[in-house]
Motif scaffolding. Structure first.
Motif, PDB file in Angstrom:
ATOM      1  N   ALA A  98      13.459   1.003   6.820  1.00 22.84           N
ATOM      2  CA  ALA A  98      12.900  -0.224   6.242  1.00 22.84           C
ATOM      3  C   ALA A  98      11.447  -0.012   5.832  1.00 22.84           C
ATOM      4  O   ALA A  98      11.015  -0.497   4.776  1.00 22.84           O
ATOM      5  N   LEU A  99      10.687   0.708   6.638  1.00 26.05           N
ATOM      6  CA  LEU A  99       9.293   0.982   6.285  1.00 26.05           C
ATOM      7  C   LEU A  99       9.201   1.831   5.021  1.00 26.05           C
ATOM      8  O   LEU A  99       8.335   1.599   4.166  1.00 26.05           O
ATOM      9  N   VAL A 100      10.109   2.801   4.875  1.00 26.09           N
ATOM     10  CA  VAL A 100      10.110   3.644   3.674  1.00 26.09           C
ATOM     11  C   VAL A 100      10.513   2.828   2.448  1.00 26.09           C
ATOM     12  O   VAL A 100       9.866   2.897   1.390  1.00 26.09           O
ATOM     13  N   LEU A 101      11.564   2.037   2.568  1.00 27.72           N
ATOM     14  CA  LEU A 101      12.063   1.273   1.430  1.00 27.72           C
ATOM     15  C   LEU A 101      11.144   0.112   1.063  1.00 27.72           C
ATOM     16  O   LEU A 101      11.281  -0.456  -0.027  1.00 27.72           O
ATOM     17  N   ASN A 102      10.223  -0.238   1.947  1.00 24.15           N
ATOM     18  CA  ASN A 102       9.266  -1.299   1.633  1.00 24.15           C
ATOM     19  C   ASN A 102       8.116  -0.797   0.756  1.00 24.15           C
ATOM     20  O   ASN A 102       7.403  -1.601   0.160  1.00 24.15           O
ATOM     21  N   GLU A 103       7.962   0.518   0.672  1.00 22.28           N
ATOM     22  CA  GLU A 103       6.930   1.092  -0.174  1.00 22.28           C
ATOM     23  C   GLU A 103       7.377   1.085  -1.641  1.00 22.28           C
ATOM     24  O   GLU A 103       8.571   0.989  -1.942  1.00 22.28           O
ATOM     25  N   THR A 104       6.420   1.188  -2.529  1.00 28.34           N
ATOM     26  CA  THR A 104       6.707   1.212  -3.966  1.00 28.34           C
ATOM     27  C   THR A 104       6.782   2.659  -4.449  1.00 28.34           C
ATOM     28  O   THR A 104       5.826   3.421  -4.299  1.00 28.34           O
TER      29      THR A 104
END
Length: 302
Positions: A98-104
């Motif tokens: 989730a932390l990775v996919l929250n980045e642009t």
């Protein structure tokens, strides 16, 4: 002279709402509440389909017999270890993803869509897929590791107790991980960006920003994930049944698997219903504990 007709009092919004939902509520009572109540009634009987003539009300004897049943106690231990492994891995991996996919970054939308694929796969299909991958003779895992030179010969990954347990837990995590990612990603999207800006101004490092900003805002989504993933892991059956069948030995023989075997293989619906109600009671206790912890930390919205 005729009396004036009485005007009918209009229904309140609450009464109208109950009236409109009455058919759905009746269907729920017939399709959900009645089977649940009947299963508890059956669990209070000695009821074996192979011996219909000896059906007898025995009260809580089915439940009391589980206290000194070594098979049940062993399966309860396996279930507890399975739940701890699956839920722990799901929470950690789900938070990281989730932390990775929250980045642009480029292709984020495609990657987010691909993450949902394992969740859309039924448990039986999930078990069949991973059984093919882990096959001792034609499995893709053996082929890949042999081509890479990491192993010299094909391995029977599911033949050892530890290997079967860990790979079964892995298959369950792979199937349910997307749900945790979705919930945590939704929680991350609600964190105000001003908080990170303020933390950066205060020269907070990545770990400090995560601990002081991200984690407090994810507390409620994390606990929701814990509740639902614990329930799913404790009741997991289809993936385990297809992948290992409870073996080797009793390495993956969970209470959920034992319940189905007791009813279908031994036709003991009375004792099998007691097993099912034990699962229900345990998951209820754990869920109430999670919710109690959640409400002590504040309110939440689903």
């Amino acid at each position: 002279m005729t009396a004036p007709a009485k005007t009918r009092k209009p229904w309140s919004d609450t009464a109208r709402g109950y009236a409109m939902n009455a058919p759905a509520l009746l269907a729920l009572l017939l399709l959900v509440a009645y089977p649940i109540g009947y299963s508890f009634w059956v669990s209070l009987h000695r009821d074996n389909l192979a011996q219909p003539a000896v059906r007898k009300f025995i009260g809580l004897d089915n439940y009391l017999s589980l206290v000194d049943d070594p098979v049940f106690l062993c399966s309860l231990g396996v279930s507890a270890l399975f739940v701890l492994t699956v839920v722990g891995a799901t929470v950690l991996l789900g938070l990281a993803m989730a932390l990775v996919l929250n980045e642009t970054f480029f292709g984020r939308g495609v990657l987010r869509s691909l993450v949902l694929l394992p969740w859309a796969m039924p448990g039986v299909v999930n078990g069949l897929m991973w059984r093919t991958v882990f096959d001792a003779k034609t499995g893709a895992l053996n082929g890949l590791l042999t081509d890479l030179g990491w192993i010299d010969e094909y391995q029977a990954w599911l033949s050892s107790a530890t290997g079967a347990f860990l790979l079964t837990a892995f298959a369950q995590v792979w199937n349910t991980l997307p749900f945790a990612v979705i919930i945590l990603l939704a929680g991350l999207s609600t964190i105000p960006g001003e908080l990170y800006d303020a933390a950066t101004v205060d020269r907070a490092g990545p770990w400090q920003r995560f601990r002081e900003v991200t984690l407090p805002w994810l507390l409620h989504p994390l606990l929701i994930v814990l509740i639902l993933e614990t329930m799913n892991a404790f009741r997991a059956f289809d993936t385990i049944y297809v992948l290992t069948g409870g073996g080797p030995g009793d390495a993956t023989a969970t209470v959920a698997l034992l319940t189905v075997q007791r009813v279908l293989s031994y036709t003991d619906v009375g004792l099998g219903s007691a097993y099912a109600w034990v699962i229900t009671l345990i998951t209820m206790v754990v869920s109430v504990g999670y919710v109690g912890l959640l409400y002590r930390r504040g309110s939440f919205e689903v």
